[in-house]
Design a protein around this motif. Structure first.
Motif, PDB file in Angstrom:
ATOM      1  N   UNK A  92       0.720  -1.086  -0.076  1.00 36.09           N
ATOM      2  CA  UNK A  92      -0.024   0.034  -0.085  1.00 36.09           C
ATOM      3  C   UNK A  92       0.801   1.332   0.032  1.00 36.09           C
ATOM      4  N   UNK A  93       1.854   1.223   0.729  1.00 38.40           N
ATOM      5  CA  UNK A  93       2.780   2.545   0.909  1.00 38.40           C
ATOM      6  C   UNK A  93       3.445   2.661  -0.514  1.00 38.40           C
ATOM      7  N   UNK A  94       3.934   1.537  -1.102  1.00 37.41           N
ATOM      8  CA  UNK A  94       4.902   1.712  -2.439  1.00 37.41           C
ATOM      9  C   UNK A  94       3.662   2.008  -3.395  1.00 37.41           C
ATOM     10  N   UNK A  95       2.695   1.624  -3.468  1.00 33.63           N
ATOM     11  CA  UNK A  95       1.549   1.953  -4.560  1.00 33.63           C
ATOM     12  C   UNK A  95       1.110   3.447  -4.422  1.00 33.63           C
ATOM     13  N   UNK A  96       0.960   4.096  -3.058  1.00 30.65           N
ATOM     14  CA  UNK A  96       0.558   5.537  -2.854  1.00 30.65           C
ATOM     15  C   UNK A  96       1.795   6.312  -3.201  1.00 30.65           C
ATOM     16  N   UNK A  97       2.976   5.964  -2.987  1.00 31.97           N
ATOM     17  CA  UNK A  97       4.160   6.703  -3.808  1.00 31.97           C
ATOM     18  C   UNK A  97       3.925   6.707  -5.108  1.00 31.97           C
ATOM     19  N   UNK A  98       3.805   5.601  -5.824  1.00 29.44           N
ATOM     20  CA  UNK A  98       3.942   5.435  -7.352  1.00 29.44           C
ATOM     21  C   UNK A  98       2.671   6.229  -7.951  1.00 29.44           C
ATOM     22  N   UNK A  99       1.529   6.277  -7.338  1.00 25.32           N
ATOM     23  CA  UNK A  99       0.237   6.720  -7.900  1.00 25.32           C
ATOM     24  C   UNK A  99       0.393   8.029  -7.679  1.00 25.32           C
ATOM     25  N   UNK A 100       0.993   8.713  -6.691  1.00 24.67           N
ATOM     26  CA  UNK A 100       1.318  10.085  -6.395  1.00 24.67           C
ATOM     27  C   UNK A 100       2.092  10.845  -7.436  1.00 24.67           C
ATOM     28  N   UNK A 138       7.046  18.630  -7.744  1.00 21.88           N
ATOM     29  CA  UNK A 138       6.274  17.224  -7.711  1.00 21.88           C
ATOM     30  C   UNK A 138       7.095  16.027  -6.961  1.00 21.88           C
ATOM     31  N   UNK A 139       8.454  16.104  -7.528  1.00 17.44           N
ATOM     32  CA  UNK A 139       9.354  15.221  -6.534  1.00 17.44           C
ATOM     33  C   UNK A 139       9.272  15.660  -4.854  1.00 17.44           C
ATOM     34  N   UNK A 140       9.696  16.937  -4.655  1.00 12.87           N
ATOM     35  CA  UNK A 140       9.687  17.179  -3.306  1.00 12.87           C
ATOM     36  C   UNK A 140       8.293  16.926  -2.546  1.00 12.87           C
ATOM     37  N   UNK A 141       7.190  17.286  -2.976  1.00 13.16           N
ATOM     38  CA  UNK A 141       6.214  16.975  -2.569  1.00 13.16           C
ATOM     39  C   UNK A 141       5.837  15.449  -2.258  1.00 13.16           C
ATOM     40  N   UNK A 142       5.995  14.672  -3.127  1.00 14.48           N
ATOM     41  CA  UNK A 142       5.860  13.262  -3.121  1.00 14.48           C
ATOM     42  C   UNK A 142       6.814  12.838  -2.256  1.00 14.48           C
ATOM     43  N   UNK A 143       8.043  13.345  -2.208  1.00 13.19           N
ATOM     44  CA  UNK A 143       9.198  12.893  -1.071  1.00 13.19           C
ATOM     45  C   UNK A 143       8.550  13.164   0.191  1.00 13.19           C
ATOM     46  N   UNK A 144       8.012  14.127   0.365  1.00 11.27           N
ATOM     47  CA  UNK A 144       7.536  14.817   1.886  1.00 11.27           C
ATOM     48  C   UNK A 144       6.627  14.008   2.569  1.00 11.27           C
ATOM     49  N   UNK A 145       5.425  13.500   1.414  1.00  9.38           N
ATOM     50  CA  UNK A 145       4.360  12.698   1.980  1.00  9.38           C
ATOM     51  C   UNK A 145       4.963  11.365   2.144  1.00  9.38           C
ATOM     52  N   UNK A 146       5.928  10.727   1.449  1.00  6.24           N
ATOM     53  CA  UNK A 146       6.535   9.542   1.695  1.00  6.24           C
ATOM     54  C   UNK A 146       7.077   9.504   3.311  1.00  6.24           C
ATOM     55  N   UNK A 147       7.918  10.553   3.470  1.00  6.15           N
ATOM     56  CA  UNK A 147       8.807  10.698   4.471  1.00  6.15           C
ATOM     57  C   UNK A 147       7.601  10.450   5.911  1.00  6.15           C
ATOM     58  N   UNK A 172      -5.486   6.611   2.015  1.00  9.35           N
ATOM     59  CA  UNK A 172      -6.216   7.971   1.638  1.00  9.35           C
ATOM     60  C   UNK A 172      -5.402   8.494   0.450  1.00  9.35           C
ATOM     61  N   UNK A 173      -4.002   8.610   0.824  1.00  9.33           N
ATOM     62  CA  UNK A 173      -3.380   9.397  -0.521  1.00  9.33           C
ATOM     63  C   UNK A 173      -3.210   8.456  -1.673  1.00  9.33           C
ATOM     64  N   UNK A 174      -3.471   7.023  -1.539  1.00  4.46           N
ATOM     65  CA  UNK A 174      -3.420   6.179  -2.626  1.00  4.46           C
ATOM     66  C   UNK A 174      -4.718   6.455  -3.342  1.00  4.46           C
TER      67      UNK A 174
END
Length: 329
Positions: free
Chosen positions: A236-244, A286-295, A307-309
C-alpha cells in the motif's frame, strides 16, 4: 492596465483564501502520527485503545488518561455539529460532514471502503466544479515549447521594453490556447479547503483511527506492519508513492502521447540557463511534495497512506477522462 489589476485582485483573493483556511484548521495528531483523542469524530459513543491515540500536551485528556495501559479503553462521546463548529467554521462546515460520511459508510463495510466512498464523492464534486480548470492545466502542457521559445528569446534582456514585449507575447500565447492562468489558479485554490478538509477528516474519523481495510489494520504504521511481516503494508505504501507520482506526471505524458498520435513535430528550444522554466519548477515541486508525503507517511498510521493512494488513483482517472472527452486539439 485594467486587466492587470483584475488579475491582481484574483491573485489576492487566492492568497486570502489560503490564509483564512490555514488559520481555521489545526493539526489533529501528535508527533507520533496518532490522532489526539479529543479530535476524534464519531457518530455514536465509542471506545478506543490507549495505544491508538495521542494527547495534546497539557490537555484534560492527557491528565485523565496518561497512566492508562496501552490496551485499556477510552470512551469517546458522539460528536455533534455544534461541537465541530465550536472549533471553527472549517471543522464544522467541511471536516465534520466528511468524517461522518466516512464513519457512516464504514458502519456497513469497513474503514477502507469509507475512505474510498468519501474520496470518490468529494473528487466528483470538485471535478464537476473545476472541469475548465483541469482542462486548462492539460492545455498548459501544449504551450510549453512555445513558452520556452519566448523565454529564450528574451533571456538576459532586463530593460522595460523587452519585459513588456515578453509579457505581450506570453499573453498572446495564453489567448491562442484559450487559457487564463490567473483564472486557473483561482479555481485550483478554491478546491484547497475541500482537499485539506478531506485529509483532516480521514485523520479524525473514528472508523479510520480504529478500523481496517480487508483485514489490514489502518491504525498501524507501515513500519510497524513490515516489522510484523505484513507485506500488505509495504504494498500500500509503495503504491501510494507510485500513484502520487503518476497523478502528477499524467497530464505531461498524455500531451506527449497526443502530439505523437497527431504527428506533431516541434523544435526544442533551449531554456535560459538561470531560469529552469515552468516545467522544471513543476517537476521539482512534484518530486519534493511526493518525497515529503512518503517521509511522513512511513511513520504515520496506514490510513493516511491509504487515503493518499485512493486520492491519487482518482486523479489519474480524472486526467484520463479529461484527455479522452474534453481535449479535442
Amino acid at each position: 492596465m485594467k486587466d492587470f489589476f483584475k488579475q491582481k485582485k484574483k491573485l489576492l483573493l487566492v492568497v486570502m483564501l489560503m490564509v483564512v483556511t490555514l488559520t481555521g484548521c489545526s493539526v489533529p495528531r501528535g508527533q507520533n502520527g496518532k490522532t489526539y483523542v479529543d479530535s476524534i469524530i464519531t457518530i455514536k459513543e465509542e471506545t478506543v485503545a490507549r495505544k491508538n491515540v495521542d494527547f495534546e500536551k497539557g490537555s484534560k485528556a492527557e491528565k485523565l488518561y496518561k497512566d492508562l495501559k496501552p490496551d485499556e479503553r477510552i470512551t469517546i462521546k458522539p460528536t455533534t455539529f455544534s461541537d465541530a463548529m465550536d472549533e471553527g467554521w472549517f471543522h464544522g462546515i467541511i471536516v465534520y460532514p466528511i468524517a461522518q460520511l466516512i464513519n457512516w459508510v464504514a458502519n456497513f463495510t469497513d474503514a477502507g471502503i469509507g475512505i474510498i466512498a468519501a474520496t470518490f464523492l468529494i473528487q466528483l464534486l470538485i471535478f464537476l466544479f473545476s472541469i475548465k480548470s483541469q482542462v486548462a492545466n492539460q492545455r498548459m502542457q501544449a504551450l510549453q515549447p512555445e513558452m520556452q521559445k519566448i523565454q529564450a528569446k528574451y533571456a538576459g534582456r532586463t530593460d522595460d521594453r523587452s519585459k513588456m514585449a515578453q509579457a505581450q507575447e506570453m499573453q498572446a500565447l495564453y489567448s491562442k490556447y484559450k487559457i487564463n492562468p490567473f483564472g486557473t489558479l483561482l479555481i485550483t485554490f478554491i478546491q484547497f479547503p475541500v482537499i485539506l478538509g478531506m485529509y483532516q477528516a480521514t485523520m479524525r474519523a473514528y472508523s479510520v483511527v480504529t478500523g481496517s481495510f480487508a483485514g489490514i489494520n489502518l491504525a498501524k504504521t507501515p513500519i510497524e506492519g513490515l516489522k510484523e511481516g505484513q507485506i500488505a503494508f509495504g504494498v500500500i505504501f509503495i503504491l501510494m508513492v507510485l500513484f502520487q507520482l503518476l497523478s502528477f506526471k499524467m497530464p505531461q505524458w498524455l500531451q506527449e502521447h497526443r502530439k505523437k498520435k497527431q504527428h506533431v513535430k516541434e523544435k526544442k528550444y533551449a531554456e535560459p540557463k538561470k531560469q529552469p522554466g515552468m516545467m522544471g519548477s513543476m517537476n521539482m515541486m512534484m518530486y519534493m511534495s511526493t518525497a515529503m508525503i512518503a517521509i511522513f507517511a512511513i511513520n504515520w498510521p496506514l490510513g493516511m497512506s491509504f487515503y493518499w493512494l485512493v486520492n491519487s488513483i482518482v486523479r489519474v482517472g480524472q486526467n484520463l477522462l479529461i484527455h479522452k472527452c474534453f481535449i479535442k486539439d
